[in-house]
Design a protein around this motif. Structure first.
Motif, PDB file in Angstrom:
ATOM      1  N   TYR A  83       0.816  -1.216   0.000  1.00 44.50           N
ATOM      2  CA  TYR A  83       0.000   0.000   0.000  1.00 44.50           C
ATOM      3  C   TYR A  83       0.850   1.265   0.000  1.00 44.50           C
ATOM      4  O   TYR A  83       0.574   2.213  -0.754  1.00 44.50           O
ATOM      5  N   ASP A  84       1.875   1.321   0.821  1.00 37.06           N
ATOM      6  CA  ASP A  84       2.682   2.546   0.932  1.00 37.06           C
ATOM      7  C   ASP A  84       3.294   2.916  -0.411  1.00 37.06           C
ATOM      8  O   ASP A  84       3.288   4.086  -0.816  1.00 37.06           O
ATOM      9  N   THR A  85       3.829   1.915  -1.114  1.00 34.73           N
ATOM     10  CA  THR A  85       4.419   2.171  -2.427  1.00 34.73           C
ATOM     11  C   THR A  85       3.361   2.629  -3.412  1.00 34.73           C
ATOM     12  O   THR A  85       3.565   3.595  -4.171  1.00 34.73           O
ATOM     13  N   GLN A  86       2.201   1.975  -3.389  1.00 33.35           N
ATOM     14  CA  GLN A  86       1.136   2.324  -4.326  1.00 33.35           C
ATOM     15  C   GLN A  86       0.651   3.749  -4.130  1.00 33.35           C
ATOM     16  O   GLN A  86       0.455   4.492  -5.095  1.00 33.35           O
ATOM     17  N   GLY A  90       2.472  10.948  -6.668  1.00 35.54           N
ATOM     18  CA  GLY A  90       3.719  11.513  -7.171  1.00 35.54           C
ATOM     19  C   GLY A  90       4.772  11.709  -6.109  1.00 35.54           C
ATOM     20  O   GLY A  90       5.564  12.657  -6.165  1.00 35.54           O
ATOM     21  N   GLY A  91       4.799  10.821  -5.112  1.00 34.47           N
ATOM     22  CA  GLY A  91       5.795  10.897  -4.049  1.00 34.47           C
ATOM     23  C   GLY A  91       5.448  11.867  -2.936  1.00 34.47           C
ATOM     24  O   GLY A  91       6.287  12.125  -2.058  1.00 34.47           O
ATOM     25  N   ALA A  92       4.216  12.391  -2.949  1.00 31.53           N
ATOM     26  CA  ALA A  92       3.841  13.418  -1.969  1.00 31.53           C
ATOM     27  C   ALA A  92       2.968  12.897  -0.831  1.00 31.53           C
ATOM     28  O   ALA A  92       2.574  13.672   0.039  1.00 31.53           O
ATOM     29  N   ALA A  93       2.647  11.604  -0.802  1.00 33.39           N
ATOM     30  CA  ALA A  93       1.685  11.087   0.179  1.00 33.39           C
ATOM     31  C   ALA A  93       2.156  11.309   1.612  1.00 33.39           C
ATOM     32  O   ALA A  93       1.396  11.759   2.466  1.00 33.39           O
ATOM     33  N   ASP A  94       3.409  10.991   1.888  1.00 34.47           N
ATOM     34  CA  ASP A  94       3.910  11.159   3.253  1.00 34.47           C
ATOM     35  C   ASP A  94       3.907  12.626   3.677  1.00 34.47           C
ATOM     36  O   ASP A  94       3.562  12.955   4.811  1.00 34.47           O
ATOM     37  N   ALA A  95       4.302  13.490   2.764  1.00 37.21           N
ATOM     38  CA  ALA A  95       4.309  14.925   3.074  1.00 37.21           C
ATOM     39  C   ALA A  95       2.906  15.418   3.399  1.00 37.21           C
ATOM     40  O   ALA A  95       2.709  16.218   4.318  1.00 37.21           O
ATOM     41  N   MET A  96       1.909  14.921   2.653  1.00 36.87           N
ATOM     42  CA  MET A  96       0.528  15.338   2.897  1.00 36.87           C
ATOM     43  C   MET A  96       0.035  14.803   4.238  1.00 36.87           C
ATOM     44  O   MET A  96      -0.667  15.493   4.978  1.00 36.87           O
ATOM     45  N   ARG A  97       0.400  13.568   4.558  1.00 37.73           N
ATOM     46  CA  ARG A  97      -0.025  12.985   5.837  1.00 37.73           C
ATOM     47  C   ARG A  97       0.569  13.739   7.019  1.00 37.73           C
ATOM     48  O   ARG A  97      -0.049  13.834   8.077  1.00 37.73           O
ATOM     49  N   ARG A  98       1.766  14.267   6.840  1.00 41.20           N
ATOM     50  CA  ARG A  98       2.398  14.987   7.953  1.00 41.20           C
ATOM     51  C   ARG A  98       1.636  16.257   8.330  1.00 41.20           C
ATOM     52  O   ARG A  98       1.761  16.741   9.460  1.00 41.20           O
ATOM     53  N   ILE A  99       0.861  16.811   7.401  1.00 40.88           N
ATOM     54  CA  ILE A  99       0.006  17.943   7.741  1.00 40.88           C
ATOM     55  C   ILE A  99      -1.018  17.513   8.794  1.00 40.88           C
ATOM     56  O   ILE A  99      -1.329  18.259   9.731  1.00 40.88           O
ATOM     57  N   ALA A 100      -1.528  16.295   8.662  1.00 42.86           N
ATOM     58  CA  ALA A 100      -2.465  15.766   9.659  1.00 42.86           C
ATOM     59  C   ALA A 100      -1.778  15.597  11.005  1.00 42.86           C
ATOM     60  O   ALA A 100      -2.375  15.859  12.059  1.00 42.86           O
ATOM     61  N   LEU A 132      -0.158   5.749  11.971  1.00 42.63           N
ATOM     62  CA  LEU A 132      -0.091   5.595  13.419  1.00 42.63           C
ATOM     63  C   LEU A 132       1.363   5.474  13.882  1.00 42.63           C
ATOM     64  O   LEU A 132       1.729   5.965  14.956  1.00 42.63           O
ATOM     65  N   ARG A 133       2.198   4.887  13.061  1.00 45.85           N
ATOM     66  CA  ARG A 133       3.629   4.834  13.387  1.00 45.85           C
ATOM     67  C   ARG A 133       4.232   6.237  13.388  1.00 45.85           C
ATOM     68  O   ARG A 133       5.074   6.567  14.237  1.00 45.85           O
ATOM     69  N   GLN A 134       3.795   7.090  12.466  1.00 53.41           N
ATOM     70  CA  GLN A 134       4.253   8.480  12.463  1.00 53.41           C
ATOM     71  C   GLN A 134       3.786   9.204  13.729  1.00 53.41           C
ATOM     72  O   GLN A 134       4.537   9.982  14.324  1.00 53.41           O
ATOM     73  N   VAL A 135       2.542   8.945  14.121  1.00 50.73           N
ATOM     74  CA  VAL A 135       2.023   9.549  15.349  1.00 50.73           C
ATOM     75  C   VAL A 135       2.871   9.145  16.538  1.00 50.73           C
ATOM     76  O   VAL A 135       3.257   9.979  17.376  1.00 50.73           O
ATOM     77  N   GLN A 145      -4.751  22.821   3.699  1.00 48.45           N
ATOM     78  CA  GLN A 145      -4.670  22.114   2.432  1.00 48.45           C
ATOM     79  C   GLN A 145      -3.215  21.908   2.057  1.00 48.45           C
ATOM     80  O   GLN A 145      -2.383  22.807   2.208  1.00 48.45           O
ATOM     81  N   ALA A 146      -2.903  20.683   1.580  1.00 44.93           N
ATOM     82  CA  ALA A 146      -1.556  20.364   1.132  1.00 44.93           C
ATOM     83  C   ALA A 146      -1.663  19.569  -0.163  1.00 44.93           C
ATOM     84  O   ALA A 146      -2.000  18.376  -0.145  1.00 44.93           O
ATOM     85  N   PHE A 147      -1.431  20.244  -1.284  1.00 46.58           N
ATOM     86  CA  PHE A 147      -1.520  19.627  -2.607  1.00 46.58           C
ATOM     87  C   PHE A 147      -2.902  18.999  -2.789  1.00 46.58           C
ATOM     88  O   PHE A 147      -3.891  19.709  -2.851  1.00 46.58           O
ATOM     89  N   LEU A 148      -3.030  17.674  -2.810  1.00 44.58           N
ATOM     90  CA  LEU A 148      -4.305  17.017  -3.074  1.00 44.58           C
ATOM     91  C   LEU A 148      -5.050  16.618  -1.808  1.00 44.58           C
ATOM     92  O   LEU A 148      -6.103  15.981  -1.890  1.00 44.58           O
ATOM     93  N   THR A 149      -4.523  16.975  -0.665  1.00 46.01           N
ATOM     94  CA  THR A 149      -5.127  16.570   0.610  1.00 46.01           C
ATOM     95  C   THR A 149      -5.627  17.780   1.383  1.00 46.01           C
ATOM     96  O   THR A 149      -4.970  18.818   1.424  1.00 46.01           O
ATOM     97  N   LYS A 150      -6.795  17.600   1.987  1.00 45.82           N
ATOM     98  CA  LYS A 150      -7.345  18.602   2.897  1.00 45.82           C
ATOM     99  C   LYS A 150      -7.372  17.989   4.292  1.00 45.82           C
ATOM    100  O   LYS A 150      -7.815  16.850   4.482  1.00 45.82           O
ATOM    101  N   VAL A 151      -6.899  18.755   5.274  1.00 44.45           N
ATOM    102  CA  VAL A 151      -6.887  18.306   6.670  1.00 44.45           C
ATOM    103  C   VAL A 151      -7.824  19.206   7.463  1.00 44.45           C
ATOM    104  O   VAL A 151      -7.623  20.418   7.529  1.00 44.45           O
TER     105      VAL A 151
END
Length: 205
Positions: free
Chosen positions: A4-7, A13-23, A52-55, A192-198
């Motif tokens: 899942y993480d790779t997908q 475009g490599g931005a998923a982790d960056a967007m999650r960090r906004i949360a 949850l590991r990031q948390v 908002q961070a790129f395609l994610t809204k928190v």
């Protein structure tokens, strides 16, 4: 569960982790001043435990529970989070959560609500409200919606066609402010961070 993480990184475009960090930052602001050892967190649809590991990396003494419908994701999450003995991973659906009323001080939910049918979104909102203590905080991270970034609206229209997301069109027009307000949870902040809204909400006392 292992792919899942790779997908999701490829999809965004490599931005998923960056967007999650906004949360993660929104959660930190939501519980600012609290002793993390006394904060009980529910991560709704915890998946393979990545967020949850990031948390826990930020709040290593927090008491946390991850909830997910998938046995495979739960198994992967338990393996990833084994270093934290105060974490419990529970298999189940948020619309019928197996927890007592007012069990949690905080809840997080990352990339779930666009996957839910409209009726189930409301069931999930009611359950989250039931599970939060008065004054408890909810951090909801999901796709931006129509009008959040007008230059991306065309791409949002294509997404459910290209990636088989049957409930995404209804998600695009969903009024989360009203939906959660109906169950006693008020919008506190939206980022908002790129395609994610928190969105950070707080349950009324």
């Amino acid at each position: 569960a292992k792919l899942y993480d790779t997908q999701v990184e490829v999809l965004f475009g490599g931005a998923a982790d960056a967007m999650r960090r906004i949360a993660l930052g929104s959660l930190a602001r939501g519980i600012k001043g609290r002793d993390q050892r006394r904060v009980k967190l529910l991560d709704v649809a915890c998946g393979n435990g990545h967020f949850l590991r990031q948390v826990m990396g930020a709040f290593p003494r927090m008491v946390a529970t991850g909830l997910d419908l998938s046995p495979a994701y739960c198994a992967e999450a338990r393996e990833r989070l084994a270093d934290w003995r105060q974490i419990e991973i529970v298999q189940g659906a948020i619309e019928q959560a197996p927890f007592e009323d007012a069990s949690f001080d905080a809840a997080t939910c990352v990339y779930l609500f666009h996957e839910l049918p409209p009726r189930v979104r409301r069931d999930a909102a009611r359950e989250i409200a039931r599970l939060l203590k008065p004054g408890g905080v909810l951090v909801l991270a999901d796709s931006i919606q129509t009008g959040d970034a007008p230059n991306l609206d065309r791409m949002l229209e294509y997404f459910p066609v290209g990636f088989h997301e049957p409930y995404f069109n209804s998600y695009l027009g969903e009024d989360f402010n009203a939906m959660f307000d109906d169950v006693g949870i008020e919008l506190e902040q939206s980022d908002q961070a790129f395609l994610t809204k928190v969105m950070r909400f707080r349950k009324r006392p």
